[in-house]
Write an enzyme that holds these catalytic residues in place. Structure first.
Site, PDB file in Angstrom:
ATOM      1  N   GLY A   1      52.019  40.604  43.401  1.00 55.20           N
ATOM      2  CA  GLY A   1      51.489  41.010  42.104  1.00 55.20           C
ATOM      3  C   GLY A   1      50.574  42.198  42.279  1.00 55.20           C
ATOM      4  O   GLY A   1      50.660  43.189  41.553  1.00 55.20           O
TER       5      GLY A   1
ATOM      6  N   GLU B   1      41.103  33.776  47.921  1.00 60.32           N
ATOM      7  CA  GLU B   1      42.147  33.636  46.913  1.00 60.32           C
ATOM      8  C   GLU B   1      41.821  32.595  45.845  1.00 60.32           C
ATOM      9  O   GLU B   1      42.079  32.813  44.660  1.00 60.32           O
ATOM     10  CB  GLU B   1      43.492  33.326  47.575  1.00 60.32           C
TER      11      GLU B   1
ATOM     12  N   GLU C   1      41.989  40.884  41.201  1.00 57.39           N
ATOM     13  CA  GLU C   1      41.774  41.843  42.297  1.00 57.39           C
ATOM     14  C   GLU C   1      40.342  42.361  42.307  1.00 57.39           C
ATOM     15  O   GLU C   1      39.761  42.598  43.373  1.00 57.39           O
ATOM     16  CB  GLU C   1      42.762  43.003  42.184  1.00 57.39           C
TER      17      GLU C   1
ATOM     18  N   HIS D   1      38.015  40.110  44.053  1.00 58.91           N
ATOM     19  CA  HIS D   1      38.149  40.234  45.505  1.00 58.91           C
ATOM     20  C   HIS D   1      37.200  41.277  46.091  1.00 58.91           C
ATOM     21  O   HIS D   1      36.920  41.228  47.294  1.00 58.91           O
ATOM     22  CB  HIS D   1      39.579  40.656  45.870  1.00 58.91           C
TER      23      HIS D   1
END
Length: 858
Positions: free
Chosen positions: A272, A329, A307, A310
Site C-alpha cells: 500500500g 505496524e 505512514e 510511522h
C-alpha cells in the site's frame, strides 16, 4: 545465495560487534534510459561506510546483493572481490577499532518491486525509478549492514539523466549534474529511499508555531507519473497530510523530525505504501482514474496517516529486530484510524476498521501459522511473511483495547515519553511497557502476556435469563477459546441491549454497560432488571478484539431485522459476526447470501457495503455447497441488478452495485446487459461507464467467452496506459480456453519476464471461479513446481505464485490430501514456503467444512 537469508542470531552478533558512524552512497542511474532490454540492466553503486568494531581483529560481513563487485577496500587495503563477495555478503576480516569500507558495485534494476524498481511507461516510453526495501532490500542498491538496529546518518548523491528529478530522504540540490542530498538523521537502512524520473511534481507547505514559540515549516511535495497527472488530486492529498501533521503535533509533543515531506505515488508497487522518512512511497492506484466511492478516499486517507504515524512509530524509534515489528505496524494501523476519525472528514473510520480491517485479523489469527503479536522471527524470510493481519490489524485492535484499559490520556502520555526517551534509537517490548506502566499505573506485564504474547482469538457469547415479569434477571458473558490456543483474556467490553421502537420498527439500543470480562463466565450485574432485549450485542462499540457470538433470540432478531439496526457501527459488528459464523461453519453460507440479498441494499456505509459484496462473493465461491452455486450465483446477480436499478442516479451506491453485478454476472441476459452498457446501446440513469468501469465489465465478458482477444486489443488501444495494460493482461488470462490457461501458467511459472504487476494480473485472470474444470490439471502441477519457483524467484514473486496459484478452486478432499502429502514429505522445504502452503491448505479445509454445513441446510 546461502547468506541472503540473514538470521536473528547473526544480526545480534553483528550488532554487539559493530556500530555505524555514517554512510556515503553514490549512485549513477543514467543507465536506466536508452538502449534495449535484451540484457538485464545494472547501475553503478559506490558506498563508503565508516564504522567501529568493539573487538579489533574480529571478522564480520557487509550485505550486498549485486551481479558483480568491481572493487572493495577496507581501511585502505584493496580486497579481492572474487574472494570476499559471495553474491550477498562481503567478508570483512581483521577489523580495526575504526574502519572505513568502500564498495564499488554494479547493482541490478528490479522488475519485482524490490530494490531499485525500473518501470517503462507504455503510454509515452518514459522511464521511472523508485526503491522499496522493507525488510531487507536496500542491499540490492548499496552495500550496508542490513538490520534495523544498526542505524546511522546517510549522505546520498545521484547522477541521473538530464531531464530527471531525483528525490531522497533529505532535500536534494542539482550541482554540476549530480543530485546531492542533505544528510539524514540516524535511520535504519530499510527506510532509506530514492525516487527518480520525469515525475509530475506538486508542492505545498505546512507551518505551525510550536509550544516553545518556534516556527516549524515543512515543505510538502506530491508526485506521480506524467501520464497520471490529469487524474492527480494533490490538493486532497495535501489536505489530509496537513490535518495529520496537526493531529500528531497536538498529541505527540515531538516535532516532525525529518525536514521535508514528499509523497510519491509510484507504478507497480507491491505494498500500500512505505514510511521512508521525508520520501513516503505509495501505490499509484491511490490516484483514481475514474469514479470511486468515498470508501476509496477514506482508504487513501487512512494509508497517508498510517505512514505519517510511522515517522514517530518506526522511523524516529525503531524496533531492534523484526520480532517487535508490531512496535511500528500495530501502532501505525491504530493511529491511522484514530487520527483519521478525529482530524479528517472520515469520521466513520472505526466502522470500516470493525468491519473490514479486523476481518483480516480474525482470518490470520485462526490459521495454523497464527502467532502472538510479538512474534518469533528467526530470519528475514520469517520477517517478510509477518507483515500480516496479526501484526497490523490484530495489533491495532489490541491497542484499541489498551486505550480502553489504560485510558486515552495515559496511552498518549506514554507515547510522548517513549519518543523522547528513545529518539533515533531502537526498542523492544519492555521499553514501551515501562512507560505505559508509568503513565497508567496498570500492570502492563500481565496485560502484555495475555494480549501480546499469546495467539488466538476468543469468542464472547451472551446468555440471558428472564424473570417472571419478562425482565433480565441475569445477563452473563461466556468466553471461549480454541483448543489450539486456550488462553482466556481480560476484555474491557460494552454490552448493548437492543429492541425495536417507533413506527418504523427501528432496532435501537436502550441499555448499555461496560464490564471487565475475565475468565469463562462474567455476570453483567448492571443490566439486571432491564427490559427483555431482542438483541444482545457483546463488544458493542468495538472496544475489544474478539469474535462476537449471539444467543438464539438475538440471532433470530438479526435474521429478521438486521437492516433495522440504526447505528452503523453496531450494524457493521453484526455483519462481521455473521460472516465469522459462516466461515466457522456454524451458519450455512446460503443463509449469509440471503442476508446480503435482503439487507445489504439498506446499508448506508459504503465501505461496509463493499465488504459485504466481497464476502457474499467469497461465500458463493468457497462456502456454499457445490450443487447450490448456480442457484446462489443467479440470486446474487438478480439482487445486484435490482439494487443497481433502484440506487440513486450517479450515487456511490449505484457504482458499488454496478461493480458487484459485473462480478457475479454469468447468464446470457446479464452478460448481454454488460455488453450493451459498454457499447452505449443500454443505459442506467446516472451510471457513467468510465474507463475503469469498462474494464470491470470486460473481465466477466472475457471469462465467459463473450469478449475475445480482438475486443481486448481494441480496449487497450482505447486505454493504452500502464493501467490499461494490467487490465488487458488480466482479461486475456481470464478467457475460457485450455490454451489460454497453459499460456498464463507458463508466463508466471516457467518464465521471469513479467514484472510483479503483470504476474499479479496474470494470476488474477487465471484463477476464475467459473473455470474450475479448466484449471483442474494444474492442481498436481502446483505441488511439483513450487519449491523450484521459491528457490529461483525473488521472495515477493515467490509469495505471489505460491498464494495465487494454490488450487483452492479444486475444493475437494483430493486437493486437501495432496496438500497434506506435500507438507508431510517436504519437511526440508523453506519454512516460509511451508507456512504459505499450510495457510492455503487451512483455508481449503475451512471451505470444505463450510460446504458441508451448507449442504446440510439444503
Amino acid at each position: 545465495m546461502p547468506g541472503e537469508n540473514l538470521s536473528r542470531d547473526e544480526a545480534r552478533e553483528r550488532a554487539a560487534l559493530l556500530s555505524v558512524e555514517e554512510y556515503e552512497v553514490s549512485l549513477d542511474l543514467r543507465s536506466a534510459v536508452g538502449g534495449t532490454d535484451t540484457e538485464p540492466r545494472t547501475f553503478r553503486s559506490v558506498t563508503t561506510i565508516r564504522f567501529r568494531s568493539a573487538e579489533p581483529g574480529a571478522s564480520s560481513f557487509a550485505d550486498l546483493i549485486a551481479p558483480s563487485v568491481t572493487a572493495v577496500s577496507l581501511n585502505g587495503r584493496d580486497l579481492d572481490p572474487g574472494a570476499v563477495f559471495d553474491g550477498s555478503r562481503i567478508l570483512l576480516e581483521d577489523l580495526a577499532e575504526d574502519n572505513e569500507l568502500v564498495v564499488d558495485a554494479q547493482c541490478a534494476y528490479s522488475r519485482t518491486g524490490e530494490g531499485m524498481h525500473r518501470f517503462v511507461d507504455p503510454e509515452d516510453g518514459e522511464v521511472y525509478l523508485y526503491t522499496q526495501y522493507e525488510p531487507a532490500d536496500s542491499r540490492r542498491v548499496f552495500a550496508n549492514f542490513e538490520q534495523p538496529d544498526l542505524k546511522a546518518p546517510f549522505r546520498f548523491e545521484v547522477r541521473a539523466p538530464e531531464d530527471w528529478v531525483v528525490w531522497s530522504n533529505g532535500v536534494g540540490e542539482l550541482s554540476d549534474g549530480v543530485w546531492k542530498f542533505a544528510g539524514t538523521k540516524p535511520i535504519s537502512t530499510y527506510i532509506t529511499a530514492f525516487v527518480a524520473g520525469p515525475y509530475h511534481y506538486v508542492t505545498d507547505s505546512y507551518e505551525r508555531v510550536l509550544d516553545d514559540g518556534t516556527r516549524l515549516e515543512i515543505p510538502l511535495g506530491a508526485l506521480c507519473r506524467k501520464g497520471l497527472a490529469r487524474h492527480f488530486d494533490a490538493d486532497d492529498v495535501f489536505l489530509v497530510t496537513k490535518q495529520g501533521l496537526d493531529f500528531f503535533h497536538d498529541h505527540f509533543d515531538y516535532p516532525y523530525p525529518f525536514g521535508k515531506y514528499d509523497q510519491a505515488f509510484v507504478p507497480e508497487y507491491n505494498l500500500g505504501a512505505m514510511e521512508n522518512p521525508g520520501c513516503v512511497t505509495f501505490r499509484e492506484e491511490f490516484i483514481f482514474r475514474g469514479n470511486v466511492t468515498q470508501a476509496s478516499y477514506e482508504r487513501r486517507a487512512n494509508v497517508i496517516l498510517h505512514e505519517m504515524a510511522h515517522m514517530w512509530f518506526g522511523d524516529l524509534v525503531t524496533m531492534v529486530w523484526w520480532d517487535d515489528l508490531w512496535l511500528k505496524e500495530s501502532f501505525a494501523d491504530f493511529m491511522g484510524t484514530f487520527s483519521m476519525v478525529e482530524a479528517t472528514r472520515f469520521t466513520n473510520g472505526w466502522v470500516t476498521f470493525a468491519n473490514n480491517r479486523k476481518a483480516w485479523a480474525y482470518r490470520a489469527d485462526q490459521l495454523p501459522s497464527t502467532h502472538p503479536v510479538t512474534a518469533d522471527i528467526r530470519d528475514l524470510e520469517d520477517a517478510k511473511l509477518n507483515f500480516d493481519g496479526i501484526t497490523y490489524a490484530k495489533g491495532a485492535s489490541v491497542l484499541k483495547q489498551l486505550v480502553a484499559y489504560a485510558g486515552r490520556d495515559a496511552f498518549l502520555e506514554g507515547a510522548r515519553r517513549y519518543f523522547k526517551r528513545h529518539a533515533y534509537g531502537n526498542t523492544r517490548l519492555g521499553d514501551l511497557l515501562s512507560v505505559l506502566e508509568e503513565t497508567s499505573g496498570r500492570d502492563m506485564a500481565a496485560w502484555s502476556r495475555s494480549w501480546l504474547q499469546t495467539a488466538g482469538v476468543n469468542s464472547l457469547t451472551p446468555q440471558v435469563l428472564l424473570d417472571a415479569d419478562g425482565r433480565v434477571s441475569e445477563l452473563t458473558v461466556l468466553q471461549e477459546a480454541a483448543e489450539s490456543h486456550p488462553e482466556l483474556r481480560p476484555h474491557r467490553v460494552a454490552v448493548g441491549l437492543y429492541r425495536q421502537e417507533g413506527a418504523d420498527g427501528s432496532l435501537v439500543r436502550y441499555a448499555r454497560a461496560e464490564v471487565d470480562v475475565d475468565g469463562p463466565r462474567t455476570i453483567v450485574g448492571e443490566l439486571a432488571g432491564a427490559d427483555a432485549p431482542e438483541l444482545v450485542l457483546v463488544n458493542d462499540d468495538d472496544l475489544t478484539y474478539c469474535k462476537i457470538r449471539f444467543d438464539d433470540g438475538s440471532l433470530e432478531t438479526l435474521r429478521a431485522h438486521l437492516g433495522d439496526l440504526t447505528d452503523p457501527l453496531a450494524r457493521a459488528l453484526c455483519w462481521s459476526a455473521l460472516w465469522n459464523l459462516t466461515r466457522d461453519a456454524l451458519m450455512p453460507a446460503r443463509d449469509f447470501v440471503d442476508l446480503v440479498l435482503r439487507f445489504a441494499g439498506r446499508e448506508s456505509d459504503i465501505g461496509v457495503l463493499q465488504t459485504l459484496h466481497a464476502w457474499a462473493n467469497s461465500a458463493l465461491t468457497h462456502y456454499v455447497a457445490p450443487e447450490w452455486r448456480a442457484t446462489g450465483g443467479r440470486l446474487l446477480a438478480e439482487g445486484a441488478l435490482r439494487e443497481l436499478r433502484a440506487a440513486g442516479p450517479g450515487s456511490q451506491h449505484q457504482l458499488t452495485w454496478a461493480r458487484f453485478f459485473a462480478a457475479v454476472a454469468s447468464d446470457e441476459d446479464d452478460l448481454r446487459l454488460l455488453q450493451e452498457l459498454l457499447e452505449g446501446s443500454a443505459k442506467i440513469d446516472g451510471l457513467e461507464v468510465d474507463q475503469e468501469l469498462r474494464w470491470a465489465f470486460l473481465e466477466p465478458l472475457a471469462a465467459h467467452g463473450v469478449a475475445d482477444e480482438s475486443v481486448l486489443a481494441a480496449e487497450l488501444a482505447r486505454d493504452d496506459t500502464a493501467s490499461g495494460k494490467r487490465h488487458q493482461v488480466r482479461c486475456l488470462a481470464a478467457r475460457p480456453s485450455a490454451a489460454v490457461k497453459a499460456q498464463a501458467w507458463a508466463a508466471v511459472v516457467e518464465s521471469d519476464s513479467l514484472s510483479n504487476a503483470l504476474v499479479e494480473a496474470t494470476i488474477g485472470g487465471f484463477a476464475q471461479a467459473s473455470h474450475r474444470e479448466l484449471t483442474a490439471p494444474y492442481a498436481s502441477k502446483y505441488f511439483d513446481v513450487i519449491e523450484r519457483v521459491w528457490a529461483e524467484r525473488s521472495i515477493q514473486i515467490g509469495m505471489d505464485v505460491v498464494r495465487g496459484l494454490f488450487p483452492s478452486l479444486q475444493d475437494s478432499g483430493e486437493t486437501l490430501a495432496a496438500a497434506d502429502a506435500w507438507l508431510a514429505s517436504r519437511g526440508e522445504a523453506a519454512p516460509a514456503l511451508r507456512r504459505l502452503v499450510l495457510e492455503a491448505r487451512d483455508d481449503l479445509g475451512r471451505a470444505l467444512r463450510g460446504q458441508a454445513c451448507d449442504g446440510g441446510a439444503g
